[in-house]
Design a protein around this motif. Structure first.
Motif, short mmCIF file in Angstrom:
data_model
loop_
_atom_site.label_atom_id
_atom_site.label_comp_id
_atom_site.label_asym_id
_atom_site.label_seq_id
_atom_site.Cartn_x
_atom_site.Cartn_y
_atom_site.Cartn_z
N LYS A 51 0.84 -1.21 0.00
CA LYS A 51 0.00 0.00 0.00
C LYS A 51 0.87 1.25 0.00
O LYS A 51 0.60 2.21 -0.73
N ILE A 52 1.92 1.25 0.79
CA ILE A 52 2.84 2.39 0.83
C ILE A 52 3.48 2.60 -0.54
O ILE A 52 3.61 3.74 -1.01
N ALA A 53 3.89 1.52 -1.19
CA ALA A 53 4.48 1.62 -2.52
C ALA A 53 3.47 2.14 -3.54
O ALA A 53 3.81 2.96 -4.40
N GLU A 54 2.23 1.68 -3.45
CA GLU A 54 1.18 2.17 -4.36
C GLU A 54 0.96 3.67 -4.16
O GLU A 54 0.81 4.41 -5.14
N GLU A 55 0.96 4.10 -2.92
CA GLU A 55 0.77 5.53 -2.63
C GLU A 55 1.94 6.34 -3.18
O GLU A 55 1.74 7.43 -3.73
N ALA A 56 3.15 5.82 -3.03
CA ALA A 56 4.33 6.51 -3.55
C ALA A 56 4.27 6.61 -5.07
O ALA A 56 4.55 7.66 -5.66
N ARG A 57 3.87 5.51 -5.72
CA ARG A 57 3.73 5.50 -7.18
C ARG A 57 2.70 6.55 -7.62
O ARG A 57 2.94 7.33 -8.53
N ASP A 58 1.56 6.58 -6.93
CA ASP A 58 0.51 7.53 -7.27
C ASP A 58 0.95 8.97 -7.04
O ASP A 58 0.62 9.87 -7.82
N GLU A 59 1.69 9.18 -5.96
CA GLU A 59 2.20 10.52 -5.65
C GLU A 59 3.16 10.98 -6.74
O GLU A 59 3.11 12.13 -7.19
N LEU A 60 4.03 10.08 -7.19
CA LEU A 60 4.96 10.41 -8.27
C LEU A 60 4.21 10.68 -9.56
O LEU A 60 4.50 11.64 -10.27
N ARG A 61 3.23 9.85 -9.87
CA ARG A 61 2.43 10.05 -11.09
C ARG A 61 1.76 11.43 -11.07
O ARG A 61 1.77 12.16 -12.07
N THR A 62 1.20 11.80 -9.93
CA THR A 62 0.54 13.11 -9.80
C THR A 62 1.53 14.25 -9.99
O THR A 62 1.24 15.22 -10.70
N ALA A 63 2.71 14.13 -9.39
CA ALA A 63 3.73 15.18 -9.51
C ALA A 63 4.22 15.29 -10.95
O ALA A 63 4.40 16.41 -11.46
N LEU A 64 4.42 14.17 -11.61
CA LEU A 64 4.86 14.20 -13.00
C LEU A 64 3.78 14.80 -13.90
O LEU A 64 4.08 15.60 -14.79
N THR A 65 2.54 14.43 -13.66
CA THR A 65 1.44 14.96 -14.45
C THR A 65 1.35 16.48 -14.30
O THR A 65 1.07 17.19 -15.27
N ALA A 66 1.61 16.97 -13.11
CA ALA A 66 1.54 18.40 -12.85
C ALA A 66 2.54 19.20 -13.68
O ALA A 66 2.32 20.38 -13.96
N VAL A 67 3.63 18.55 -14.10
CA VAL A 67 4.62 19.24 -14.94
C VAL A 67 4.57 18.73 -16.39
O VAL A 67 5.50 18.92 -17.16
N GLY A 68 3.48 18.04 -16.72
CA GLY A 68 3.26 17.63 -18.10
C GLY A 68 4.02 16.40 -18.56
O GLY A 68 4.27 16.22 -19.74
N ILE A 69 4.40 15.55 -17.61
CA ILE A 69 5.17 14.35 -17.96
C ILE A 69 4.35 13.11 -17.62
O ILE A 69 3.80 13.01 -16.52
N LYS A 70 4.32 12.19 -18.56
CA LYS A 70 3.61 10.93 -18.33
C LYS A 70 4.58 9.77 -18.60
O LYS A 70 5.15 9.68 -19.68
N LEU A 71 4.76 8.93 -17.60
CA LEU A 71 5.52 7.69 -17.76
C LEU A 71 4.49 6.58 -17.88
O LEU A 71 3.92 6.15 -16.88
N PRO A 72 4.22 6.10 -19.10
CA PRO A 72 3.12 5.18 -19.31
C PRO A 72 3.24 3.85 -18.58
O PRO A 72 2.23 3.23 -18.28
N THR A 73 4.44 3.43 -18.28
CA THR A 73 4.59 2.14 -17.61
C THR A 73 4.98 2.27 -16.14
O THR A 73 5.49 1.32 -15.54
N LEU A 74 4.71 3.42 -15.55
CA LEU A 74 4.94 3.62 -14.11
C LEU A 74 4.07 2.63 -13.34
O LEU A 74 2.85 2.61 -13.49
N SER A 75 4.71 1.79 -12.56
CA SER A 75 3.96 0.72 -11.88
C SER A 75 4.77 0.16 -10.72
O SER A 75 5.87 0.63 -10.43
N LEU A 76 4.21 -0.84 -10.08
CA LEU A 76 4.96 -1.59 -9.08
C LEU A 76 5.63 -2.76 -9.77
O LEU A 76 5.07 -3.38 -10.67
N ASP A 77 6.83 -3.07 -9.33
CA ASP A 77 7.59 -4.19 -9.86
C ASP A 77 7.00 -5.49 -9.31
O ASP A 77 7.05 -5.72 -8.10
N ALA A 78 6.42 -6.29 -10.19
CA ALA A 78 5.72 -7.51 -9.75
C ALA A 78 6.60 -8.46 -8.93
O ALA A 78 6.16 -8.91 -7.86
N PRO A 79 7.81 -8.78 -9.36
CA PRO A 79 8.61 -9.71 -8.54
C PRO A 79 8.91 -9.20 -7.13
O PRO A 79 9.06 -9.98 -6.20
N SER A 80 8.97 -7.88 -6.97
CA SER A 80 9.31 -7.33 -5.65
C SER A 80 8.14 -7.37 -4.67
O SER A 80 8.33 -7.13 -3.48
#
Length: 75
Positions: A14-43
């Protein structure tokens, strides 16, 4: 002696998901989209989850825009 409650795998995920979402929001705010931003499944599998956020792939244009944004933060 005080004890601390261990962090359960679901909490770390859950903490990792929140961090991912926080990063996605920050990147979106500056016009950047990382289409494959996700959690690493093996980890996040196995006995002890140690989730990693995968930044993934992007075009050279997006990489340059991200570098430009980071440079403005370092000055």
């Amino acid at each position: 002696m005080a004890t601390t409650e261990p962090i359960r795998p679901t909490n770390t995920i859950k903490i990792a998901e929140e961090a991912r979402d926080e990063l996605r929001t920050a990147l979106t705010a500056v016009g950047i989209k990382l289409p494959t931003l996700s959690l690493d499944a093996p980890s996040i599998t196995g006995d002890i989850a140690r989730p990693l956020v995968t930044l993934g792939r992007c075009t050279p244009e997006v990489a340059r825009r991200l570098a430009a944004v980071l440079r403005t933060c370092s000055t």
